[in-house]
Motif scaffolding. Structure first.
Motif, short mmCIF file in Angstrom:
data_model
loop_
_atom_site.label_atom_id
_atom_site.label_comp_id
_atom_site.label_asym_id
_atom_site.label_seq_id
_atom_site.Cartn_x
_atom_site.Cartn_y
_atom_site.Cartn_z
N HIS A 1 1.11 -1.91 -0.13
CA HIS A 1 1.93 -2.84 -1.34
C HIS A 1 0.86 -4.08 -1.67
O HIS A 1 1.40 -4.75 -2.82
CB HIS A 1 3.47 -3.96 -0.86
N LYS A 2 0.17 -4.11 -1.43
CA LYS A 2 -1.01 -4.94 -1.97
C LYS A 2 -1.90 -4.35 -3.21
O LYS A 2 -2.06 -4.80 -4.13
CB LYS A 2 -2.10 -5.10 -1.07
N THR B 1 5.66 -5.95 6.75
CA THR B 1 4.30 -7.13 6.21
C THR B 1 3.07 -6.46 6.78
O THR B 1 3.48 -6.59 8.13
CB THR B 1 4.56 -8.39 5.62
N ALA B 2 2.03 -7.12 6.33
CA ALA B 2 0.74 -7.16 7.22
C ALA B 2 0.92 -8.01 8.28
O ALA B 2 0.44 -8.12 9.83
CB ALA B 2 -0.24 -7.73 6.86
N SER B 3 2.20 -9.08 8.27
CA SER B 3 2.04 -10.03 9.32
C SER B 3 2.37 -9.53 10.43
O SER B 3 2.27 -9.62 11.39
CB SER B 3 3.05 -11.51 8.82
N SER C 1 -0.96 -15.17 9.06
CA SER C 1 -0.43 -14.51 9.64
C SER C 1 -0.85 -14.40 11.17
O SER C 1 -0.47 -13.72 12.33
CB SER C 1 -0.31 -13.39 9.28
N ASN D 1 -2.14 -3.10 3.52
CA ASN D 1 -1.08 -2.78 2.72
C ASN D 1 -1.28 -1.93 1.84
O ASN D 1 -1.55 -2.50 0.89
CB ASN D 1 -0.88 -4.58 2.38
N GLY E 1 -12.12 -8.23 4.28
CA GLY E 1 -11.37 -8.99 2.95
C GLY E 1 -10.85 -9.96 3.52
O GLY E 1 -9.01 -9.48 3.52
N THR F 1 -8.77 -13.26 2.05
CA THR F 1 -7.54 -13.60 1.56
C THR F 1 -8.65 -14.57 0.58
O THR F 1 -8.40 -14.99 -0.46
CB THR F 1 -5.99 -14.07 2.78
N ALA G 1 -5.40 -6.30 5.31
CA ALA G 1 -4.52 -5.66 4.81
C ALA G 1 -4.64 -5.88 2.86
O ALA G 1 -4.06 -4.59 2.34
CB ALA G 1 -3.53 -7.24 4.50
N TYR G 2 -5.41 -6.08 2.31
CA TYR G 2 -6.00 -6.35 0.87
C TYR G 2 -6.56 -5.14 1.12
O TYR G 2 -6.61 -4.26 -0.18
CB TYR G 2 -5.96 -7.46 0.38
N ASP H 1 -7.75 -6.68 10.80
CA ASP H 1 -6.58 -6.26 9.61
C ASP H 1 -7.16 -6.57 8.04
O ASP H 1 -8.50 -7.39 7.57
CB ASP H 1 -6.31 -8.26 9.38
N HIS I 1 -6.69 -14.69 8.05
CA HIS I 1 -5.01 -15.22 7.40
C HIS I 1 -4.11 -15.80 8.33
O HIS I 1 -4.28 -15.45 9.84
CB HIS I 1 -4.17 -13.80 7.34
N PHE J 1 -3.42 -12.30 -4.82
CA PHE J 1 -4.28 -11.22 -4.57
C PHE J 1 -3.33 -10.12 -5.73
O PHE J 1 -1.86 -10.10 -5.93
CB PHE J 1 -3.66 -9.82 -3.30
N THR K 1 -11.29 -9.41 10.27
CA THR K 1 -10.67 -8.94 9.15
C THR K 1 -11.70 -8.45 7.84
O THR K 1 -12.90 -8.87 7.27
CB THR K 1 -10.65 -11.09 8.04
C1 PLP Z 1 -2.11 -10.64 1.98
C2 PLP Z 1 -2.75 -11.07 3.73
C3 PLP Z 1 -1.71 -10.60 4.82
C4 PLP Z 1 -0.10 -11.05 4.78
O1 PLP Z 1 0.03 -10.14 4.05
P1 PLP Z 1 1.49 -9.82 4.58
O2 PLP Z 1 1.86 -8.42 3.78
O3 PLP Z 1 2.26 -10.49 3.14
O4 PLP Z 1 2.60 -10.01 5.07
C5 PLP Z 1 -2.41 -10.61 6.12
N1 PLP Z 1 -3.72 -10.46 6.32
C6 PLP Z 1 -4.82 -11.04 4.86
C7 PLP Z 1 -6.09 -10.58 4.93
C8 PLP Z 1 -4.16 -10.91 3.66
O5 PLP Z 1 -4.95 -10.61 2.78
#
Ligand code: PLP
Length: 518
Positions: A321-322, A164-166, A209, A319, A262, A264, A291-292, A289, A207, A105, A260
């Motif tokens: 940060h993403k 982080t998302a994890s 995670s 996130n 979005g 990965t 995250a993105y 989740d 993901h 990403f 989820t």
């Molecule tokens: C990038 C991503 C994560 C992990 O993100 P981190 O912040 O690096 O732990 C988890 N789930 C999804 C769907 C992601 O795209």
């Protein structure tokens, strides 16, 4: 330089005027001088970043071998250290802020975010109790409330910032486990014949995670049941309902579903409404989740696509940060039942006790997770939300999605390329499918009698070669995934500096590279 013998130290060279003082920190005057120079350096770095290769062109251990094997006995002048950052460190970076970074990403920092990080390092507070960093505790609440409103999520969703998302998802699943009221916090999971296998569900596209979360929480990977995805890589909600039913029948204990938004690989979006129906019927914790893709929820016309039914979730992570131009790291967990998270993790030793009146209506950060001290991350997010504003952030995300659709339209229009997944947001999954006879541009491999498995192997190898060849030019960086067994190229737009010109150049370079790779 070989280490000096002790007796040599008795007669050192006169110390340089810019050497560190014998005790205490750098002088204010020196700090100001280096600080200004460093901001100038960073400013030049961004201005000239396109002159650098996106993907680091160093060999493994090259940096290690260029640096001394032990720390210096005597301190060194800051100028020398910064010169090495320029000469040794920067060339050993893969430049995530390069506008032609299209791998994984694509994420990027932003000026207000860098200022936030700089101030956070200067304040260096540890937000564990409200009193150890009142501003951090309260700004976290303010920034996450602003963001929640931008996302159109309900008021009951309280937010917590993690790295982080994890880690956000790990805490969400820990809260779901606590919500079972099986006294796992006290009794644990091991040595308990009274507990059946606890089940978490996620799609096969989820993901990794989520796997790591069940590992870390002592549930074990066998507690995670992967639900098949449909042809467009979205969780099959009917298959989820059947799996939960089957597990219940077999005496297992389903307790949590991770949807989820979005994924990965392809940014596919699970059908959250249908999954929420299953969760409500079966009383399962629904964690989303995002995250993105969650950040795209601030764009009015994308919100129905990405956050549909997410108000029915128990928790949701995204996130900044993403895709919200926030320097790594900053992940947000919104939780409808924040008190469950508190119950799961609050543990206050005597030396951290404070008068109850002091924490009325405010939070002690340490009560909401594994960490005791937490960084002042909300500062950078608050500065970013203020500097760009809701409309400014939405405009940037909207433009990234436009650029991805534009790239996808070029792929679709050219018979030598094909799309391998829908493009709901800013990631394009595609591959080259040139004819067998490279010279005959219109030649059809199938007509030439190429067997299917030979064609599959040829295209996998070709696309892998193509990716490495394009990346090794240093002009861009793309990554890959595997979809329906096919080696798939991924072009992710998300960098704040990426413009249409960069996407055009990427397309041109890939076509030129395809020509020479054939
Ligand atoms: C990038 C991503 C994560 C992990 O993100 P981190 O912040 O690096 O732990 C988890 N789930 C999804 C769907 C992601 O795209």
């Amino acid at each position: 330089m070989p280490r000096m013998k002790n007796d040599d130290r008795d007669a050192p060279d006169a110390p340089r005027p810019d050497a560190p003082p014998p005790t205490g920190d750098m002088s204010a005057e020196e700090f100001r001088r280096h600080g200004h120079a460093l901001i100038d350096w960073i400013s030049d770095y961004f201005t000239n970043i396109e002159a650098r290769p996106v993907l680091a062109q160093v060999k493994p251990r090259e940096l290690i071998e260029s640096l001394p094997t032990a720390a210096p006995a005597a301190g060194e002048p800051m100028d020398d250290i910064l010169a090495d950052v320029d000469k040794l460190i920067a060339p050993a970076l893969t430049h995530w802020n390069h506008p032609s970074f299209f791998a994984y990403f694509a994420t990027s920092t932003s000026a207000p975010g860098i200022f936030g990080e700089l101030l956070s390092a200067a304040f260096d507070v540890k937000s564990l109790l409200w009193r150890t960093a009142p501003a951090a505790a309260e700004l976290e609440e303010v920034a996450l409330s602003w963001l929640r409103q931008m996302l159109g999520l309900p008021d009951e969703f309280a937010g917590v910032i993690y790295d982080t998302a994890s880690v956000s998802s790990l805490h969400a699943i820990a809260a779901a486990r606590e919500h079972l009221a099986l006294d796992i916090r006290e009794q644990g999971l091991s040595g308990r014949p009274d507990l059946p296998l606890l089940r978490v569900y996620a799609s096969e596209q989820a993901h990794s995670s989520i796997d790591k979360a069940v590992i870390a929480l002592g549930l074990g990977q066998r507690s995670l049941r992967k639900i098949p995805a449909d042809a467009d890589f979205r969780m099959d909600a009917d298959a989820l309902a059947r799996a939960v039913e089957e597990d219940k029948r077999d005496g297992l204990l389903p307790f949590c579903v991770v949807a989820t938004v979005g994924t990965t690989s392809t940014t596919s979006i699970d059908p959250v409404a249908a999954i929420a129906d299953v969760c409500e019927r079966r009383k399962l914790w629904l964690h989303v989740d995002a995250a993105y893709a969650g950040s795209a929820g601030i764009v009015p016309e994308l919100r129905p696509l990405v956050l549909d039914a997410c108000e029915r979730a128990d928790s949701l992570t995204l996130n900044p940060h993403k895709w919200l131009f926030t320097p790594f790291d900053l992940s947000v967990l919104y939780c409808r039942r924040i008190e469950v998270l508190h119950r799961a993790f609050s543990l206050v030793p005597e030396y951290l006790r404070t008068p109850a009146a002091e924490t009325e209506g405010v939070r002690n950060g340490a009560d909401y997770g594994v960490q005791l001290g937490r960084r002042f991350r909300s500062l950078k997010l608050w500065m970013i939300l203020r500097y760009f504003g809701h409309d400014g952030l939405a405009a940037r995300i909207r433009e990234h999605c436009r650029l991805a659709r534009l790239f996808a339209s070029w792929v679709e229009a050219d018979p030598r390329w094909e799309l391998l997944a829908p493009v709901p947001l800013s990631v394009v999954c595609f591959r080259a499918v040139p004819p067998l006879n490279a010279a005959g541009e219109t030649g059809d491999a199938r007509a030439a009698g190429e067997p299917d498995d030979a064609r599959a192997a040829r295209l996998d190898a070709l696309n892998e070669r193509l990716m490495h060849a394009a990346n090794s030019t240093g002009a861009l960086f793309i990554s890959h995934t595997r979809l329906h067994g096919k080696f798939t190229l991924r072009l992710a737009v998300g960098n704040i500096r990426t413009t249409e010109e960069h996407v055009r150049r990427a397309w041109q370079l890939l076509n030129d590279t395809l020509h020479t790779t054939l």
